[in-house]
Motif scaffolding. Structure first.
Motif, PDB file in Angstrom:
ATOM      1  N   LYS A  49       0.831  -1.222   0.000  1.00 41.00           N
ATOM      2  CA  LYS A  49       0.000   0.000   0.000  1.00 41.00           C
ATOM      3  C   LYS A  49       0.860   1.266   0.000  1.00 41.00           C
ATOM      4  O   LYS A  49       0.658   2.177  -0.820  1.00 41.00           O
ATOM      5  CB  LYS A  49      -0.936   0.002   1.229  1.00 41.00           C
ATOM      6  N   THR A  50       1.818   1.325   0.936  1.00 41.61           N
ATOM      7  CA  THR A  50       2.682   2.508   1.006  1.00 41.61           C
ATOM      8  C   THR A  50       3.514   2.630  -0.260  1.00 41.61           C
ATOM      9  O   THR A  50       3.700   3.739  -0.800  1.00 41.61           O
ATOM     10  CB  THR A  50       3.602   2.407   2.251  1.00 41.61           C
ATOM     11  N   THR A  51       3.984   1.500  -0.757  1.00 35.18           N
ATOM     12  CA  THR A  51       4.787   1.526  -1.991  1.00 35.18           C
ATOM     13  C   THR A  51       3.972   2.116  -3.141  1.00 35.18           C
ATOM     14  O   THR A  51       4.469   2.957  -3.903  1.00 35.18           O
ATOM     15  CB  THR A  51       5.247   0.092  -2.356  1.00 35.18           C
ATOM     16  N   PHE A  94       2.119  11.196   5.559  1.00 37.94           N
ATOM     17  CA  PHE A  94       2.915   9.972   5.590  1.00 37.94           C
ATOM     18  C   PHE A  94       2.481   9.079   6.745  1.00 37.94           C
ATOM     19  O   PHE A  94       1.873   9.528   7.714  1.00 37.94           O
ATOM     20  CB  PHE A  94       4.397  10.310   5.755  1.00 37.94           C
ATOM     21  N   GLN A  95       2.887   7.799   6.625  1.00 38.57           N
ATOM     22  CA  GLN A  95       2.551   6.834   7.674  1.00 38.57           C
ATOM     23  C   GLN A  95       3.212   7.265   8.993  1.00 38.57           C
ATOM     24  O   GLN A  95       2.610   7.162  10.059  1.00 38.57           O
ATOM     25  CB  GLN A  95       3.023   5.435   7.253  1.00 38.57           C
ATOM     26  N   ASN A  96       4.458   7.757   8.924  1.00 38.44           N
ATOM     27  CA  ASN A  96       5.019   8.453  10.090  1.00 38.44           C
ATOM     28  C   ASN A  96       4.866   9.930   9.772  1.00 38.44           C
ATOM     29  O   ASN A  96       4.847  10.310   8.612  1.00 38.44           O
ATOM     30  CB  ASN A  96       6.475   8.067  10.333  1.00 38.44           C
ATOM     31  N   ALA A 168      -2.751   9.944   1.422  1.00 35.30           N
ATOM     32  CA  ALA A 168      -2.805   9.846   2.879  1.00 35.30           C
ATOM     33  C   ALA A 168      -2.567   8.392   3.295  1.00 35.30           C
ATOM     34  O   ALA A 168      -3.343   7.511   2.948  1.00 35.30           O
ATOM     35  CB  ALA A 168      -4.157  10.335   3.380  1.00 35.30           C
ATOM     36  N   ASP A 169      -1.462   8.178   4.012  1.00 32.63           N
ATOM     37  CA  ASP A 169      -1.080   6.814   4.388  1.00 32.63           C
ATOM     38  C   ASP A 169      -1.493   6.549   5.832  1.00 32.63           C
ATOM     39  O   ASP A 169      -0.841   6.997   6.760  1.00 32.63           O
ATOM     40  CB  ASP A 169       0.436   6.648   4.215  1.00 32.63           C
ATOM     41  N   GLU A 170      -2.588   5.866   5.993  1.00 26.41           N
ATOM     42  CA  GLU A 170      -3.161   5.585   7.319  1.00 26.41           C
ATOM     43  C   GLU A 170      -3.266   6.844   8.180  1.00 26.41           C
ATOM     44  O   GLU A 170      -2.721   6.903   9.279  1.00 26.41           O
ATOM     45  CB  GLU A 170      -2.330   4.518   8.025  1.00 26.41           C
TER      46      GLU A 170
HETATM   47 MG   LIG Z   1       2.374   1.099   4.817  1.00 25.27          MG
END
Ligand SMILES: [Mg+2]
Ligand SMILES: Nc1ncnc2c1ncn2[C@@H]1O[C@H](COP(=O)(O)OP(=O)(O)OP(=O)(O)O)[C@@H](O)[C@H]1O
Length: 236
Positions: A49-51, A94-96, A168-170
């Protein structure tokens, strides 16, 4: 390309290499996202997903295939052109959270808009901060905030710049359910009122069901799409 399409991936494959081992994280992904669409990506941890999000955003160079955003084939741009295109058109959560530790919350929120040279009113910062319940944190440094508060600063930073495409990552990952629902309403309002296009990774089925379309990803492939979750177009 169809005028209504904002993002198109064409046979998109991504490899990660470590030593002699090549790991294919995305396999020939073909996807299209319309302008003003709110799409979620779901799948287990490690499915890609992030990729996918970061490749669409031009942060990862594909092994083959391409990404077209607003008619521009971003893999054909030079590094400098791609950075400029990203700043002007694409927002990331980002996820972070990727906040800048030496800047206070107010400055962090303004940062992406400053980089993109987008004008905004101070009141817009205050409104976003109020909507995200961080209005009393504006003068604090990121290190003094909780994970959920930092995530909300990152959300405000991305939204202030009003990108055409928000990745938007999580974004609800560190939020409690009430804050998560409010964020969904905020994103839906941006889609409705600004015509923003949102692509959001989530593990939360309830939130995925509030988007226009769900892309299911497994082992680097989109295995299914459904638009079952449309019940709240006006509600959320
Ligand atoms: Mg991810
Ligand atoms: N920089 C990297 N180098 C090597 N392998 C990577 C890299 N980034 C991701 N991967 C691998 O690619 C696969 C997909 O990773 P990705 O981060 O896209 O998963 P994800 O679906 O976002 O997972 P999560 O839900 O845990 O965030 C995983 O197997 C991961 O180990």
């Amino acid at each position: 390309m169809d005028q209504n399409i904002l993002v198109k991936t064409e046979s998109l494959s991504v490899d990660f290499t470590s030593g002699k081992i090549v790991f294919r994280a995305l396999h020939c992904v073909n996807a299209a996202i319309n302008k003003g669409e709110f799409v979620s990506i779901v799948g287990v941890s490690g499915s890609g997903k992030t990729t996918l999000l970061n490749t669409i955003g031009g942060l990862i160079t594909p092994a083959s295939g391409s990404v077209v955003v607003d008619g521009v084939r971003i893999s054909s741009l030079s590094e400098e052109e791609r950075t400029r295109f990203r700043r002007e058109h694409i927002g990331f959560i980002f996820q972070n959270d990727n906040l800048i530790p030496s800047l206070n919350v107010f400055q962090n929120i303004c940062f992406s808009a400053w980089l993109a040279k987008k004008e905004f009113e101070i009141d817009e910062v205050r409104t976003l901060a109020r909507q995200l319940h961080i209005e009393d944190k504006l003068m604090e440094l990121p290190d003094d905030l909780s994970g959920g508060q930092r995530q909300r600063v990152a959300i405000a930073r991305a939204m202030l710049a009003k990108p055409a495409l928000l990745l938007a990552d999580e974004p609800t990952g560190s939020l409690d359910s009430a804050n998560g629902r409010e964020l969904m309403q905020l994103l839906r309002a941006a889609v409705r009122e600004q015509g923003m296009t949102v692509l959001m990774v989530t593990h939360n089925e309830e939130f995925a069901s509030l988007t226009d379309r769900i892309l299911h990803i497994e082992d680097g492939r989109i295995i299914a799409e459904d638009s079952a979750g449309r019940p709240c177009r006006s509600g959320v």
